[in-house]
Design an enzyme around this catalytic site. Structure first.
Site, PDB file in Angstrom:
ATOM      1  N   ILE A 133       0.864  -1.177   0.000  1.00 21.58           N
ATOM      2  CA  ILE A 133       0.000   0.000   0.000  1.00 21.58           C
ATOM      3  C   ILE A 133       0.900   1.225   0.000  1.00 21.58           C
ATOM      4  O   ILE A 133       2.059   1.165   0.420  1.00 21.58           O
ATOM      5  CB  ILE A 133      -0.982   0.022   1.201  1.00 21.58           C
ATOM      6  CG1 ILE A 133      -0.251  -0.089   2.540  1.00 21.58           C
ATOM      7  CG2 ILE A 133      -2.003  -1.089   1.073  1.00 21.58           C
ATOM      8  CD1 ILE A 133      -1.201  -0.038   3.736  1.00 21.58           C
ATOM      9  N   ASP A 134       0.366   2.343  -0.483  1.00 18.04           N
ATOM     10  CA  ASP A 134       1.163   3.551  -0.629  1.00 18.04           C
ATOM     11  C   ASP A 134       1.733   4.015   0.709  1.00 18.04           C
ATOM     12  O   ASP A 134       1.153   3.772   1.776  1.00 18.04           O
ATOM     13  CB  ASP A 134       0.320   4.684  -1.216  1.00 18.04           C
ATOM     14  CG  ASP A 134      -0.116   4.406  -2.644  1.00 18.04           C
ATOM     15  OD1 ASP A 134       0.513   3.562  -3.300  1.00 18.04           O
ATOM     16  OD2 ASP A 134      -1.091   5.037  -3.095  1.00 18.04           O
ATOM     17  N   ARG A 135       2.819   4.737   0.629  1.00 17.86           N
ATOM     18  CA  ARG A 135       3.476   5.239   1.830  1.00 17.86           C
ATOM     19  C   ARG A 135       2.535   6.079   2.689  1.00 17.86           C
ATOM     20  O   ARG A 135       2.540   5.977   3.921  1.00 17.86           O
ATOM     21  CB  ARG A 135       4.704   6.070   1.425  1.00 17.86           C
ATOM     22  CG  ARG A 135       5.478   6.642   2.598  1.00 17.86           C
ATOM     23  CD  ARG A 135       6.694   7.408   2.126  1.00 17.86           C
ATOM     24  NE  ARG A 135       7.482   7.901   3.245  1.00 17.86           N
ATOM     25  CZ  ARG A 135       8.629   8.549   3.111  1.00 17.86           C
ATOM     26  NH1 ARG A 135       9.135   8.768   1.898  1.00 17.86           N
ATOM     27  NH2 ARG A 135       9.286   8.973   4.173  1.00 17.86           N
TER      28      ARG A 135
END
Length: 315
Positions: free
Chosen positions: A144-146
């Protein structure tokens, strides 16, 4: 952190059950971190890498008990390994939502990348491995994105990793996110079926856009609560493309609050003044069957900073 080049001696590695079924080239990418892929393919092609004393092709799938010979190769190594602080390790352990012998699900905080690289010295998976140095195998099942928080699955055995990634490709894993869309979400725009194409800028930054040449991408959105100038949504992924929810929200004219890449600067400035210090995207729940057949449903509580922001909007 300075990087130095070291040359290792010949390695003879016996393949464990965790690595059985893995392609030889992928195994070497991990075993020889810091070595260019072109160099790895070259030593395979020249026969310097041997499996059970014989020459082998990169796509060969390793079996348990295989003996892999790896020649001396110069690899980039850090002078000193980065060790996460004890408080960070404790926080990471406290964020684990579920764990058994095969996998764990962690509530990833916003701002922490899932892995190091591209200027990030320490990601979640490296920190987790440092925290659990007794575990021989920990790998991300997905990413998942930062700036996104919430449910992230980590495999503790290679067999579990293969099983769960196969389940993901077959779309048998349910992933639901909380997303705050800017403005009023248009009625009737529930299922967004718009192909996504990823490209890389000269700076190395990845940009994704809706494009007929892209990969099939489907997100199902449902309204949870409407505010004056925002809409809280549940977003369910039917596919798992990079930045999918963010770009599909932008596509219908309601980019996510706090999204500096695909969002509106003016809207984000207003949200920041009201107390939103991050992108409002949270991996709320994940449901799947484990390799042993157990049905698992995990929900990550919405972070306090997002709850507080919703309360401000409600007032």
């Amino acid at each position: 952190m300075n990087i130095t080049a070291n040359e290792v001696a010949v390695q003879l590695i016996v393949i464990s059950p965790n690595n059985a079924g893995q392609r030889l080239d992928n195994f070497l990418f991990t075993a020889l971190k810091g070595v260019p892929k072109s160099r790895i393919y070259r030593i395979i092609r020249k026969g310097e890498v041997r499996v059970n004393k014989g020459r082998i092709k990169p796509e060969y799938k390793l079996a348990e008990g295989d003996q892999v010979r790896i020649p001396p190769v110069r690899v980039a190594q850090r002078d000193t390994p980065i060790i996460p602080s004890q408080s960070f390790q404790d926080s990471l352990e406290a964020s684990i939502l579920y764990e058994d012998d095969l996998l764990l699900v962690i509530n990833k905080p916003s701002g922490l990348a899932v892995h190091g690289g591209s200027g990030i010295s320490l990601g979640l998976i490296e920190a987790l491995r440092a925290t659990r140095s007794d575990k021989s195998y920990l790998e991300l099942v997905h990413r998942i994105d930062r700036d996104t928080s919430g449910c992230l699955v980590v495999a503790k055995k290679r067999s579990a990793l293969r099983f769960l990634q196969d389940e993901m490709r077959a779309r048998r894993i349910l992933k639901v996110y909380y997303a705050l869309a800017s403005g009023r979400w248009p009625r009737g725009r529930r299922r967004i079926d718009a192909p996504l194409l990823a490209s890389e800028q000269k700076s190395g930054e990845k940009i994704v856009r809706v494009d007929s040449e892209g990969k099939s991408s489907v997100t199902v959105f449902s309204v949870v609560q409407r505010f004056d100038n925002a809409t809280l949504m549940e977003a369910t992924l039917e596919t798992g493309r990079t930045h999918q929810i963010r770009v599909h929200a932008q596509y219908v004219g309601c980019s996510l609050a706090g999204d500096v890449k695909y969002g509106s600067d003016d809207y984000n400035d207003d949200a920041r003044r009201l107390g939103l210090g991050r992108m409002f995207l949270h991996a709320l729940k994940i449901q799947f069957f484990s390799p042993c057949g157990k049905k698992i449903l995990i929900e990550a509580p919405i972070p306090p900073e997002l709850s507080r922001y919703l309360q401000k909007l409600d007032h």
